[in-house]
Write a protein that holds these residues in place. Sequence first.
Motif, PDB file in Angstrom:
ATOM      1  N   HIS A 102      15.950  30.542 -54.190  1.00 48.55           N
ATOM      2  CA  HIS A 102      15.970  29.468 -55.175  1.00 48.55           C
ATOM      3  C   HIS A 102      14.583  28.826 -55.207  1.00 48.55           C
ATOM      4  O   HIS A 102      13.709  29.160 -54.405  1.00 48.55           O
ATOM      5  N   ILE A 103      14.353  27.940 -56.152  1.00 51.75           N
ATOM      6  CA  ILE A 103      12.975  27.482 -56.414  1.00 51.75           C
ATOM      7  C   ILE A 103      12.632  26.204 -55.673  1.00 51.75           C
ATOM      8  O   ILE A 103      11.601  26.121 -54.998  1.00 51.75           O
ATOM      9  N   ALA A 104      13.482  25.184 -55.774  1.00 48.50           N
ATOM     10  CA  ALA A 104      13.186  23.897 -55.124  1.00 48.50           C
ATOM     11  C   ALA A 104      13.733  23.932 -53.701  1.00 48.50           C
ATOM     12  O   ALA A 104      14.765  23.357 -53.373  1.00 48.50           O
ATOM     13  N   THR A 105      13.028  24.619 -52.833  1.00 45.87           N
ATOM     14  CA  THR A 105      13.520  24.910 -51.486  1.00 45.87           C
ATOM     15  C   THR A 105      13.278  23.760 -50.516  1.00 45.87           C
ATOM     16  O   THR A 105      12.478  22.856 -50.753  1.00 45.87           O
ATOM     17  N   GLY A 106      13.950  23.868 -49.370  1.00 49.15           N
ATOM     18  CA  GLY A 106      13.696  22.941 -48.290  1.00 49.15           C
ATOM     19  C   GLY A 106      12.281  23.031 -47.770  1.00 49.15           C
ATOM     20  O   GLY A 106      11.687  22.017 -47.360  1.00 49.15           O
ATOM     21  N   ASP A 107      11.694  24.229 -47.786  1.00 47.10           N
ATOM     22  CA  ASP A 107      10.305  24.380 -47.320  1.00 47.10           C
ATOM     23  C   ASP A 107       9.338  23.647 -48.241  1.00 47.10           C
ATOM     24  O   ASP A 107       8.362  23.034 -47.779  1.00 47.10           O
ATOM     25  N   LEU A 108       9.562  23.719 -49.558  1.00 48.67           N
ATOM     26  CA  LEU A 108       8.742  22.961 -50.496  1.00 48.67           C
ATOM     27  C   LEU A 108       8.899  21.470 -50.236  1.00 48.67           C
ATOM     28  O   LEU A 108       7.910  20.718 -50.201  1.00 48.67           O
ATOM     29  N   ALA A 109      10.140  21.028 -50.035  1.00 42.60           N
ATOM     30  CA  ALA A 109      10.391  19.611 -49.768  1.00 42.60           C
ATOM     31  C   ALA A 109       9.761  19.175 -48.448  1.00 42.60           C
ATOM     32  O   ALA A 109       9.275  18.038 -48.334  1.00 42.60           O
ATOM     33  N   TYR A 110       9.778  20.070 -47.449  1.00 42.76           N
ATOM     34  CA  TYR A 110       9.169  19.714 -46.158  1.00 42.76           C
ATOM     35  C   TYR A 110       7.657  19.537 -46.307  1.00 42.76           C
ATOM     36  O   TYR A 110       7.070  18.590 -45.744  1.00 42.76           O
ATOM     37  N   HIS A 111       7.018  20.429 -47.064  1.00 41.84           N
ATOM     38  CA  HIS A 111       5.572  20.299 -47.247  1.00 41.84           C
ATOM     39  C   HIS A 111       5.248  19.018 -48.015  1.00 41.84           C
ATOM     40  O   HIS A 111       4.291  18.314 -47.687  1.00 41.84           O
ATOM     41  N   ALA A 112       6.072  18.690 -49.023  1.00 41.91           N
ATOM     42  CA  ALA A 112       5.880  17.434 -49.748  1.00 41.91           C
ATOM     43  C   ALA A 112       6.064  16.242 -48.816  1.00 41.91           C
ATOM     44  O   ALA A 112       5.287  15.276 -48.859  1.00 41.91           O
ATOM     45  N   LEU A 113       7.087  16.294 -47.957  1.00 39.59           N
ATOM     46  CA  LEU A 113       7.315  15.211 -46.992  1.00 39.59           C
ATOM     47  C   LEU A 113       6.162  15.108 -46.001  1.00 39.59           C
ATOM     48  O   LEU A 113       5.744  13.997 -45.628  1.00 39.59           O
ATOM     49  N   ASP A 114       5.636  16.253 -45.575  1.00 35.63           N
ATOM     50  CA  ASP A 114       4.483  16.257 -44.667  1.00 35.63           C
ATOM     51  C   ASP A 114       3.300  15.548 -45.322  1.00 35.63           C
ATOM     52  O   ASP A 114       2.584  14.758 -44.677  1.00 35.63           O
ATOM     53  N   ILE A 115       3.092  15.798 -46.612  1.00 34.63           N
ATOM     54  CA  ILE A 115       2.011  15.123 -47.337  1.00 34.63           C
ATOM     55  C   ILE A 115       2.277  13.619 -47.410  1.00 34.63           C
ATOM     56  O   ILE A 115       1.393  12.799 -47.105  1.00 34.63           O
ATOM     57  N   LEU A 116       3.492  13.229 -47.787  1.00 32.67           N
ATOM     58  CA  LEU A 116       3.824  11.808 -47.906  1.00 32.67           C
ATOM     59  C   LEU A 116       3.697  11.096 -46.563  1.00 32.67           C
ATOM     60  O   LEU A 116       3.145   9.994 -46.478  1.00 32.67           O
ATOM     61  N   THR A 117       4.201  11.732 -45.505  1.00 30.64           N
ATOM     62  CA  THR A 117       4.124  11.138 -44.173  1.00 30.64           C
ATOM     63  C   THR A 117       2.676  11.039 -43.702  1.00 30.64           C
ATOM     64  O   THR A 117       2.267  10.044 -43.090  1.00 30.64           O
ATOM     65  N   SER A 118       1.888  12.056 -44.009  1.00 29.37           N
ATOM     66  CA  SER A 118       0.475  12.043 -43.629  1.00 29.37           C
ATOM     67  C   SER A 118      -0.295  10.960 -44.383  1.00 29.37           C
ATOM     68  O   SER A 118      -1.180  10.308 -43.828  1.00 29.37           O
ATOM     69  N   ILE A 119       0.040  10.771 -45.659  1.00 32.56           N
ATOM     70  CA  ILE A 119      -0.560   9.674 -46.429  1.00 32.56           C
ATOM     71  C   ILE A 119      -0.220   8.343 -45.772  1.00 32.56           C
ATOM     72  O   ILE A 119      -1.080   7.477 -45.584  1.00 32.56           O
ATOM     73  N   ASP A 120       1.047   8.172 -45.406  1.00 34.46           N
ATOM     74  CA  ASP A 120       1.494   6.938 -44.753  1.00 34.46           C
ATOM     75  C   ASP A 120       0.754   6.727 -43.435  1.00 34.46           C
ATOM     76  O   ASP A 120       0.345   5.602 -43.105  1.00 34.46           O
ATOM     77  N   GLU A 121       0.554   7.798 -42.677  1.00 31.01           N
ATOM     78  CA  GLU A 121      -0.176   7.697 -41.410  1.00 31.01           C
ATOM     79  C   GLU A 121      -1.644   7.346 -41.644  1.00 31.01           C
ATOM     80  O   GLU A 121      -2.240   6.572 -40.887  1.00 31.01           O
TER      81      GLU A 121
END
Length: 374
Positions: free
Chosen positions: A324-343
Amino acid sequence: MSNHGPVGVGLIGAGNISDQYLRSLTSFPDLRVHIVGDLDTGRARAQADKHGVPRSGTAADVLAHDEVGIVVNLTVPAAHADVSSRALAAGKHVWSEKPLAIDRDSARSVLDQAAAAGLRVGVAPDTVLGPAVQTARRALARGDIGRPLSAQTVMQYAGPDAWHPSPEFLFAKGAGPLFDMGPYYITTLLNLFGPAERVAALGSTGRTVRTIRTGDRAGTRFDVTVPTHVSALIQFAAGGISQSVFSFDSPLTRVGVVEITGTEGTMVLPDPNHFSGDVKITRGSLAGDGGDPVWHTVPSADVAAGRGLGVLDMARALRAGRPHIATGDLAYHALDILTSIDESVTTGEYVRLSSGLDDIPYVDESISAFEATL
């Protein structure tokens, strides 16, 4: 769950966003919504009745339903990981509202649990499956603006306390403008530029106490515990860079700005919180003399759909044995970016990402969401 015919769906969470999901999910012939669950069972029943869903109850009722193959997790961000984990433990595939979780460890635990059980995780936003982002991706791949170099995105307004009857969770950990609205913009950028490598950011909190301004609780004050303005830089592995503003502190509303600059032109996308809208390209003024730019609309597939399109894609992918297209791996990388921005906001330093991302498949635009395929 039957291996033939529509894939069974159950919703956990009957809040504001459930209306948009239920309108779509009950209209797709390849899905059948069996039950809506919520902590407030009265609210679950009201939503089930409103959208013609036969059953309602608690989250446990959804997880126990034999015909539910995919659980759609529409709970508040802080509950996403726990509810998704419970669904996986019950043998269900999961579609979660964004973000996947509010921290990397919880998100990774959900994905590892799914992999061990042979189950799938999909995560919003599924707006990237709509015609706007898909059209933009194809235009970039054709070289319509040359090599993409940079992006600018802006999402700023006065904040959801102006319109949401219970907005406290949107100003708490796992939300704020970065985690609430950032996934739409970040996931769009990942679809256009590929994986990111590092980020840097600054942030601030305009008001530490806010007041609910609508609904039965209007006048109620609550504490703000997250930055309400974030300015972020992202460097992508392929060489592009982006700068983004995410703000609940602006009296001036300016949202949905996504602008991509390439070596030969500039592309503007519609609001990534929506599925469709015109994608436009300019190569500068007609005479090249610095005058007003001349814009051209890129032809787009006419794909009518709304929230829930990712659930449909996951159901079809399950039956077809494809990713499928909107995978958990895509969401994890997006979360990693958001969390890294927050850090980076906290430390004042660049943060290098710990995750990567495989190529994201395109949507097959020849198949209608409203055309039965299963």
